[in-house]
Design a protein around this motif. Structure first.
Motif, PDB file in Angstrom:
ATOM      1  N   ALA A 137      -3.167  -4.841  -0.373  1.00 37.85           N
ATOM      2  CA  ALA A 137      -2.801  -4.572  -2.044  1.00 37.85           C
ATOM      3  C   ALA A 137      -3.090  -3.157  -2.293  1.00 37.85           C
ATOM      4  CB  ALA A 137      -4.425  -5.189  -2.827  1.00 37.85           C
ATOM      5  N   LEU A 138      -3.758  -2.282  -1.584  1.00 38.39           N
ATOM      6  CA  LEU A 138      -3.762  -0.774  -1.742  1.00 38.39           C
ATOM      7  C   LEU A 138      -2.623  -0.248  -1.360  1.00 38.39           C
ATOM      8  CD1 LEU A 138      -7.247   0.200  -0.511  1.00 38.39           C
ATOM      9  CD2 LEU A 138      -6.487   0.359  -2.904  1.00 38.39           C
ATOM     10  N   ALA A 139      -1.953  -0.816  -0.182  1.00 40.21           N
ATOM     11  CA  ALA A 139      -0.589  -0.218   0.245  1.00 40.21           C
ATOM     12  C   ALA A 139       0.600  -0.422  -0.811  1.00 40.21           C
ATOM     13  CB  ALA A 139       0.000  -0.888   1.610  1.00 40.21           C
ATOM     14  N   CYS A 140       0.433  -1.733  -1.295  1.00 43.53           N
ATOM     15  CA  CYS A 140       1.468  -2.057  -2.572  1.00 43.53           C
ATOM     16  C   CYS A 140       1.305  -0.956  -3.526  1.00 43.53           C
ATOM     17  CB  CYS A 140       1.343  -3.381  -3.036  1.00 43.53           C
ATOM     18  SG  CYS A 140       1.534  -4.626  -1.615  1.00 43.53           S
ATOM     19  N   ILE A 141       0.107  -0.739  -3.884  1.00 44.40           N
ATOM     20  CA  ILE A 141      -0.149   0.151  -5.207  1.00 44.40           C
ATOM     21  C   ILE A 141       0.392   1.487  -4.713  1.00 44.40           C
ATOM     22  CG2 ILE A 141      -1.778   1.408  -6.395  1.00 44.40           C
ATOM     23  CD1 ILE A 141      -3.822  -1.091  -6.167  1.00 44.40           C
ATOM     24  N   GLY A 142       0.151   1.914  -3.530  1.00 42.54           N
ATOM     25  CA  GLY A 142       0.595   3.255  -3.128  1.00 42.54           C
ATOM     26  C   GLY A 142       2.194   3.394  -3.191  1.00 42.54           C
ATOM     27  N   VAL A 143       2.739   2.255  -2.748  1.00 42.39           N
ATOM     28  CA  VAL A 143       4.308   2.278  -2.569  1.00 42.39           C
ATOM     29  C   VAL A 143       4.834   2.326  -4.241  1.00 42.39           C
ATOM     30  CG1 VAL A 143       6.424   0.739  -2.378  1.00 42.39           C
ATOM     31  CG2 VAL A 143       4.648   1.132  -0.634  1.00 42.39           C
ATOM     32  N   LEU A 144       4.203   1.615  -5.101  1.00 42.20           N
ATOM     33  CA  LEU A 144       4.402   1.645  -6.547  1.00 42.20           C
ATOM     34  C   LEU A 144       4.173   3.172  -7.026  1.00 42.20           C
ATOM     35  CD1 LEU A 144       3.010  -1.650  -7.803  1.00 42.20           C
ATOM     36  CD2 LEU A 144       5.376  -1.069  -7.471  1.00 42.20           C
ATOM     37  N   VAL A 145       3.267   3.889  -6.734  1.00 46.22           N
ATOM     38  CA  VAL A 145       3.081   5.070  -7.058  1.00 46.22           C
ATOM     39  C   VAL A 145       3.934   5.942  -6.605  1.00 46.22           C
ATOM     40  CG1 VAL A 145       1.630   7.153  -6.978  1.00 46.22           C
ATOM     41  CG2 VAL A 145       0.326   4.855  -7.389  1.00 46.22           C
ATOM     42  N   LEU A 146       4.482   5.909  -5.389  1.00 49.72           N
ATOM     43  CA  LEU A 146       5.576   6.627  -4.949  1.00 49.72           C
ATOM     44  C   LEU A 146       6.980   6.634  -5.773  1.00 49.72           C
ATOM     45  CD1 LEU A 146       6.136   9.045  -3.079  1.00 49.72           C
ATOM     46  CD2 LEU A 146       6.678   7.015  -1.277  1.00 49.72           C
ATOM     47  N   THR A 147       7.086   5.220  -5.994  1.00 51.24           N
ATOM     48  CA  THR A 147       8.474   4.961  -6.690  1.00 51.24           C
ATOM     49  C   THR A 147       8.382   5.354  -8.112  1.00 51.24           C
ATOM     50  OG1 THR A 147       8.636   2.799  -5.202  1.00 51.24           O
ATOM     51  CG2 THR A 147       9.887   3.075  -7.154  1.00 51.24           C
ATOM     52  N   ILE A 148       7.403   5.067  -8.856  1.00 55.50           N
ATOM     53  CA  ILE A 148       7.613   4.988 -10.275  1.00 55.50           C
ATOM     54  C   ILE A 148       7.117   6.691 -10.429  1.00 55.50           C
ATOM     55  CG2 ILE A 148       6.218   4.609 -12.376  1.00 55.50           C
ATOM     56  CD1 ILE A 148       5.570   1.869 -11.275  1.00 55.50           C
ATOM     57  N   TYR A 149       5.729   7.275 -10.217  1.00 51.18           N
ATOM     58  CA  TYR A 149       5.569   8.598 -10.355  1.00 51.18           C
ATOM     59  C   TYR A 149       6.139   9.588  -9.698  1.00 51.18           C
ATOM     60  CZ  TYR A 149       2.462  12.624 -11.098  1.00 51.18           C
ATOM     61  OH  TYR A 149       1.940  13.673 -11.237  1.00 51.18           O
ATOM     62  N   GLY A 150       6.550   9.438  -8.312  1.00 48.63           N
ATOM     63  CA  GLY A 150       7.328  10.362  -7.550  1.00 48.63           C
ATOM     64  C   GLY A 150       8.685  10.234  -7.543  1.00 48.63           C
ATOM     65  N   GLY A 151       9.260   9.142  -8.210  1.00 51.72           N
ATOM     66  CA  GLY A 151      10.710   8.872  -8.507  1.00 51.72           C
ATOM     67  C   GLY A 151      11.269   8.727  -7.227  1.00 51.72           C
ATOM     68  N   GLN A 152      10.714   8.061  -6.370  1.00 52.61           N
ATOM     69  CA  GLN A 152      11.497   7.825  -4.857  1.00 52.61           C
ATOM     70  C   GLN A 152      11.089   6.694  -4.133  1.00 52.61           C
ATOM     71  OE1 GLN A 152      10.002  10.253  -1.473  1.00 52.61           O
ATOM     72  NE2 GLN A 152      12.075  10.561  -0.823  1.00 52.61           N
TER      73      GLN A 152
END
Length: 298
Positions: A137-152
């Protein structure tokens, strides 16, 4: 159900550890060969892995085992599929290093063990513990953060994770020795690799031979490629899939450090994403340590 002997598990653990240590240093090699286009490096990895792999087969007297495996249609078909997945993984990783996306490569191999665990649960009857579930679950959240907040959106990371998981699962399903199986995989890939290098030579775009240092580095791709894969294939058939996944955190950690060393930009989104995944790594390690302390059930 067949149970692994302690000596087999120990040998598998050492082999898996060795494989991921070698893979962790791969960015150094691909940065050193950055002047060579990624497809040519991939072709050279395949080409020079063949003679080096053959020497190992001769030394270990496994030519007969290799021929037997080739004569089995199911084994040959699965190894052909594994070789395609492996070549795709190689090519994308080389490309990632060349476009200065070492962190994405590292992230992909951090995610990979989590996918291993999901596959182990879905297809191999292993149970997902609470700590493992939280780590995923933490890994999924991390990927979402990189996608949404980091734009990548980490396309490279996810591709590397999925392709190598497919390779690992296929190798676990195949009843063939580590080196014979790897040699057959290289045989499957050798024809397109040679044809591509021949085309580069005809069009005067072949880098090999234009610089002595780069040429020797291309030849070195053989042992650099075969040794960790041999260790990985040996380990995959001797330890649990989830254990193999946990070991893989060693490789991406070393790759991450390589990214810092080579000065790749590290954003806030990267920091949040990696922090969440590192917490997941700790949970995995804690879960594995706790499981090792429990008495075995006969």
């Amino acid at each position: 159900m067949n149970r692994l002997q302690p000596t087999d598990s120990r040998a598998g653990l050492i082999s898996g550890l060795s494989a991921y240590l070698m893979w962790g240093l791969f960015p150094i090699y691909f940065v050193a060969t950055k002047a060579v286009p990624a497809p040519e490096i991939l072709a050279h990895r395949i080409l020079w892995s063949l003679p080096f792999g053959l020497l190992i087969l001769l030394f270990r007297r496994q030519i007969g085992d290799t021929i037997k495996a080739i004569r089995k249609p199911r084994t040959l078909a699965l190894l052909a599929l594994a070789s395609i997945s492996l070549a795709a993984n190689w090519g994308v990783y080389i490309y990632a290093i060349q476009i200065e996306q070492i962190f994405q490569g590292s992230l992909g191999y951090y995610i990979n063990p989590l996918i291993y665990v999901l596959v182990a649960v879905l297809f191999f009857g292993e149970r997902l513990t609470r700590l493992q579930g939280l780590a995923i679950a933490l890994a999924c959240i991390g990927v979402l953060v990189l996608t949404i907040y980091g734009g990548q959106f980490p396309v490279i990371s996810l591709f590397l994770a999925v392709s190598f998981t497919i390779y690992g699962v296929l190798r676990k399903l195949i009843d063939v020795g580590a080196m014979p199986g790897l040699f057959i995989e290289v045989l499957v890939l050798i024809v397109p690799a040679v044809l591509y290098l021949g085309w580069l030579w005809q069009t005067d775009t072949l880098v090999f031979g234009t610089d002595q240092t780069l040429s020797w580095l291309m030849v070195a791709a053989g042992p650099i490629t075969v040794l960790p894969l041999l260790a990985f294939a040996f380990a995959a058939r001797r330890i649990r899939l989830s254990t193999l996944g946990i070991l893989q955190f060693i490789g991406p950690t070393m790759q991450f450090l390589c990214g810092l060393y080579f000065g790749e930009p590290f954003t806030t989104a990267h920091a949040v994403c990696f922090t969440l995944i590192w917490v997941g790594v700790v949970l995995f390690a804690l879960d594995g340590w706790r499981a090792s302390r429990l008495p075995s059930v006969q």
